[in-house]
Design an enzyme around this catalytic site. Structure first.
Site, short mmCIF file in Angstrom:
data_model
loop_
_atom_site.label_atom_id
_atom_site.label_comp_id
_atom_site.label_asym_id
_atom_site.label_seq_id
_atom_site.Cartn_x
_atom_site.Cartn_y
_atom_site.Cartn_z
CB CYS A 380 36.48 62.92 20.47
SG CYS A 380 35.08 63.85 21.16
CG HIS A 514 36.24 59.02 23.59
ND1 HIS A 514 37.41 59.72 23.70
CD2 HIS A 514 35.24 59.94 23.51
CE1 HIS A 514 37.15 61.01 23.68
NE2 HIS A 514 35.84 61.18 23.56
CD GLU A 516 39.84 56.87 23.95
OE1 GLU A 516 39.67 58.01 24.41
OE2 GLU A 516 39.48 56.56 22.78
#
Length: 542
Positions: A380, A514, A516
């Site tokens: 990001c 994102h 993750e």
């Protein structure tokens, strides 16, 4: 028939209610049951989207675009069940819905009160959007005794009575402190916490007692006696070497077995926890070690990067190495040659963030990774700073910046004002509200053939979760690619850059989304797996 388990917490915060809920969900899954997990948060924000990460930790984003509590990340990582908008609610959202009904006249002139209107809205939320789940685990945020949580406690008290004992259970997570000078575990805080719960009409059916040492049988009996619970339902919650050991430890304590007995369900056969045994084996007996430097803005509270830290651990599990994280405040890198603190790391991670503070330090970290050929993973904001670094130092655009920081002659990164979601055009303006106005949730991305990310994913179309309102300016693509940076992933309409990389670098990738948020210990995200593999190669060169 869905059974409901309500998880409350007492004495102090941060006892691990979210982890306990996730571990119980995983154990029930291992017994063949279908589960759903939910979080009821008592704060007045509509959602955590506008809250500082250093106050509340990370914001976990779901596929359907909800900004939620970080505990939903635990739920997904332990069960693999994708969270939804309907799995997290706050007092703010509940009151907002109640007041909207009042304004429409839905209450037919009645006086709007906490009971029954607010509590009814909470109950509606708890019972909604369920199909064939065997269990719905609902964690109540905050600590029993807080004023803010009273409407939620009243709602679950009512629900427990309405559903009956065959469908509702209350588990209270509490603390057993050890007093070194007395040489004893003290049960009084737990007793008082249960009394506080009883004062609002709730008798817990099970106690999950956090302790740093085993609970003597005499103390277990004492707790059961004074708290009016079955002795076998006093479960010790001890510290573990890795959070992924928790389902195994809780099962050994009889946690899920006692839950099954409470609902009249068979205890045998035992749950298949082989998945967790394998994860723990890799986590505690790695074949090597790598060090990743995380250059962030919110390092004063590491829960700000909870999913990120866990995803890096998952990348280590996939490569059978231990991942050691070194946390750096990006502002420090803005002073002199402090960036040289990255000399001995094997990979550099630059995560998301908001605002100008620390941005120049992140740009310096990207320069260091590019010139020293150290694996770099920008997420990001970390991708945006890598693009600005390329523009300034390779593309002859020294004034390149982001409009997020104010007016700039070279807006390499700018505010998104419209984008496509599904088949709808979404529009935003700089003058609009901050809450809930970002590009949120899962969006498709097309990967360019012959790129590193295409080989990592093994697919030409992916779908990842987003949370941002600024985007790399597509108008600079030609200049940036001429300077050596490749745009390797784009939105389906080809207007929004999603991934950039350097083809001639060992591993340098920036992503606007994102990743993750979708990584799990039993299913590590491919980007993190590949990044840690590159860090292993780097460790052999150092």
């Amino acid at each position: 028939m869905t059974r409901f388990i309500f998880i409350t917490g007492g004495v102090v915060s941060s006892l691990g209610k979210g982890l306990a809920s996730a571990a119980l969900g995983a154990s029930l899954q291992a017994r063949g049951y279908k589960v759903r997990l939910r979080k009821l948060d008592p704060y007045l924000n509509v959602d955590p989207g506008t809250m500082s990460p250093t106050q509340h930790g990370e914001v976990f984003v779901t596929d359907d675009g909800a900004e939620t509590d970080l505990d939903l990340g635990h739920y997904e990582r332990f069960t693999g069940v994708p969270a939804r908008q309907s799995d997290n609610v706050t007092s703010g959202r509940i009151y907002k819905m109640v007041l909207e009904k009042e304004r429409r006249g839905d209450y037919l002139g009645g006086t709007v009160q906490v009971i029954p209107h607010v509590t009814d809205q909470i109950k509606t939320f708890v019972l909604s959007d369920l199909t064939d789940e065997d269990f719905c685990l609902c964690e109540i945020g905050g600590t029993v005794g807080d004023i803010e949580s009273l409407p939620f406690l009243e709602a679950i008290r009512q629900l427990s009575n309405e559903l009956g004992r065959e469908r509702a259970m209350v588990i209270h997570v509490t603390l057993l402190p050890y007093i070194p000078t007395a040489g004893e575990i003290k049960t009084k805080p737990t007793q008082h916490s249960v009394k506080e719960l009883l004062s609002v009409g709730i008798q817990p059916d099970m106690l999950l007692c956090r302790s740093d040492r085993p609970i003597p049988e005499s103390e277990r009996r004492k707790i059961a006696l004074f708290c009016n619970v079955n002795e076998k339902n006093v479960i010790a919650a001890l510290d573990a070497p890795t959070i992924y050991q928790v389902p195994i430890d809780y099962n050994a304590q009889g946690f899920d077995s006692q839950v099954c007995k409470f609902f009249g369900l068979p205890v045998e056969p035992a749950p298949d926890l082989s998945r967790w045994h394998g994860i723990v084996e890799r986590a505690t007996k790695p074949e090597g070690e790598v060090t990743i430097g995380v250059v962030g803005k919110y390092t004063s509270l590491l829960d700000s990067y909870k999913s990120l830290a866990e995803a890096l651990v998952h990348g280590g599990l996939a490569n059978n190495v231990r991942v050691r994280l070194r946390w750096f405040d990006s502002e420090v890198f803005e002073k002199g040659d402090a960036v040289n603190h990255l000399e001995d790391v094997h990979g550099i991670m630059v995560p998301g963030g908001f605002g100008e503070r620390g941005a120049e330090g992140k740009i310096k970290a990207a320069t260091f990774a590019r010139t020293r050929r150290v694996p770099y993973f920008g997420i990001c904001f970390g991708m945006q700073m890598a693009v600005i670094e390329c523009a300034r130092n390779l593309a002859n655009l020294p004034r390149a910046s982001s409009s997020e920081f104010g007016y700039t002659e070279e807006p390499l990164v700018g505010l998104m004002t419209e984008w496509i979601r599904g088949e709808q055009l979404v529009k935003r303006s700089a003058a609009g509200d901050l809450g809930g106005t970002m590009r949120l949730g899962a969006y498709k991305c097309h990967l360019v053939e012959g790129t590193k990310v295409r080989s990592i994913y093994g697919s030409d179309v992916i779908q990842e979760r987003h949370r941002h309102r600024y985007e790399v300016n597509i108008n600079y693509r030609e200049q940036l690619e001429a300077a050596g940076m490749r745009f390797s992933g784009m939105s389906p309409d080809g207007l929004l850059p999603e991934i950039v990389e350097y083809p001639d670098h060992p591993w340098f990738i920036g992503v606007q989304f994102h990743p993750e948020l979708k990584s799990k210990p039993f299913d590590p995200h491919p980007l993190f797996t590949s990044f840690i593999r590159a860090a292993i190669e780097q460790s052999r060169l150092v």
